[in-house]
Design a protein around this motif. Structure first.
Motif, PDB file in Angstrom:
ATOM      1  N   PHE A 275      56.557  33.270  14.983  1.00  0.00           N
ATOM      2  CA  PHE A 275      57.815  33.928  14.653  1.00  0.00           C
ATOM      3  C   PHE A 275      57.596  34.848  13.452  1.00  0.00           C
ATOM      4  O   PHE A 275      56.664  34.649  12.667  1.00  0.00           O
ATOM      5  CB  PHE A 275      58.898  32.900  14.334  1.00  0.00           C
ATOM      6  N   ALA A 276      58.467  35.812  13.302  1.00  0.00           N
ATOM      7  CA  ALA A 276      58.352  36.783  12.213  1.00  0.00           C
ATOM      8  C   ALA A 276      59.658  36.870  11.439  1.00  0.00           C
ATOM      9  O   ALA A 276      60.744  36.764  12.016  1.00  0.00           O
ATOM     10  CB  ALA A 276      57.979  38.160  12.759  1.00  0.00           C
ATOM     11  N   THR A 277      59.535  37.036  10.126  1.00  0.00           N
ATOM     12  CA  THR A 277      60.688  37.294   9.262  1.00  0.00           C
ATOM     13  C   THR A 277      60.346  38.463   8.347  1.00  0.00           C
ATOM     14  O   THR A 277      59.212  38.948   8.333  1.00  0.00           O
ATOM     15  CB  THR A 277      61.019  36.078   8.378  1.00  0.00           C
TER      16      THR A 277
ATOM     17  N   TYR B  27      44.365  34.349  16.700  1.00  0.00           N
ATOM     18  CA  TYR B  27      45.296  34.616  15.604  1.00  0.00           C
ATOM     19  C   TYR B  27      45.903  36.012  15.754  1.00  0.00           C
ATOM     20  O   TYR B  27      47.113  36.192  15.595  1.00  0.00           O
ATOM     21  CB  TYR B  27      44.590  34.507  14.259  1.00  0.00           C
ATOM     22  N   ALA B  28      45.065  37.001  16.040  1.00  0.00           N
ATOM     23  CA  ALA B  28      45.560  38.370  16.175  1.00  0.00           C
ATOM     24  C   ALA B  28      46.513  38.492  17.362  1.00  0.00           C
ATOM     25  O   ALA B  28      47.522  39.206  17.299  1.00  0.00           O
ATOM     26  CB  ALA B  28      44.382  39.328  16.336  1.00  0.00           C
ATOM     27  N   GLU B  29      46.209  37.777  18.457  1.00  0.00           N
ATOM     28  CA  GLU B  29      47.081  37.807  19.633  1.00  0.00           C
ATOM     29  C   GLU B  29      48.448  37.213  19.312  1.00  0.00           C
ATOM     30  O   GLU B  29      49.481  37.783  19.681  1.00  0.00           O
ATOM     31  CB  GLU B  29      46.417  37.022  20.763  1.00  0.00           C
ATOM     32  N   LEU B  30      48.460  36.066  18.631  1.00  0.00           N
ATOM     33  CA  LEU B  30      49.729  35.435  18.275  1.00  0.00           C
ATOM     34  C   LEU B  30      50.511  36.295  17.283  1.00  0.00           C
ATOM     35  O   LEU B  30      51.741  36.392  17.367  1.00  0.00           O
ATOM     36  CB  LEU B  30      49.471  34.052  17.678  1.00  0.00           C
ATOM     37  N   ALA B  31      49.810  36.915  16.351  1.00  0.00           N
ATOM     38  CA  ALA B  31      50.482  37.782  15.381  1.00  0.00           C
ATOM     39  C   ALA B  31      51.111  38.985  16.078  1.00  0.00           C
ATOM     40  O   ALA B  31      52.247  39.372  15.768  1.00  0.00           O
ATOM     41  CB  ALA B  31      49.495  38.238  14.312  1.00  0.00           C
TER      42      ALA B  31
END
Length: 200
Positions: A169-171, A68-72
């Motif tokens: 993805f990030a918003t 999770y931390a890697e993907l974030a």
């Protein structure tokens, strides 16, 4: 990770989706099970259930946190043609896809009480608490990065950190109808289906 129009679901909402169902079904199963003496007796069953609650909760919270931390950390900015899935839709889709699994889990929690009263039910409740805590942890990551985390809906049918998920993805924090951590936003910034760019 792909061009053109596609839909995104909030990672924290997907993680949070099972939490309430597992907790309340587990608590109900444990309550019913506590009425049954069982083979081991209520006292041993409840002690075993307390241990199962803690172990299951910790395991759910810690499971795959590195992934999770890697993907974030590697989340890329969402494109202009991306559409955001409503929180209610993500929760409904999860519930519909797993309603039979939830029913079986509840029946197992109740049925197992004839052997060890309340133990499996408390374990289910612990899983729910652990997943809720993981969603809060994701919320802290989102606030720290000043960005909400999303995953393509068709690649996260089982888990937002599944092997088929190549990245997130990030918003901006104002995007969508859920707060960091996946809780419902009191006032929505836009109607359903708003494009990501409107919330940047």
């Amino acid at each position: 990770m792909g061009r053109g129009a596609y839909a995104l679901a909030r990672v924290a909402v997907i993680v949070r989706a099972p939490a309430r169902w597992l907790f309340w079904l587990g608590a109900l199963g444990a309550g019913i099970g506590a009425l049954v003496p069982g083979l081991t007796g209520r006292r041993i069953g409840l002690l075993a259930g307390a241990g199962a609650f803690v172990v299951a909760g910790v395991a759910a919270f810690l499971a795959r946190r590195g992934r999770y931390a890697e993907l974030a950390g590697g989340a890329e900015r969402a494109g202009r043609s991306v559409y955001l899935q409503d929180r209610a839709v993500a929760l409904r889709n999860w519930r519909r896809a797993r309603r039979w699994w939830l029913a079986v889990a509840f029946l197992v929690a109740v049925g197992s009480s004839f052997a060890v009263p309340a133990a499996v039910g408390l374990g289910l409740a612990g899983l729910g608490v652990g997943l809720w805590a993981k969603a809060l942890w994701l919320g802290r990551l989102e606030r720290r990065a000043d960005a909400l985390l999303w995953v393509r809906t068709e690649r996260a049918q089982g888990s937002p950190a599944a092997a088929a998920v190549s990245g997130w993805f990030a918003t901006g924090l104002a995007a969508g109808d859920a707060l960091p951590g996946g809780a419902r936003r009191r006032t929505r910034p836009a109607a359903g289906g708003a494009v990501v760019t409107a919330a940047r």
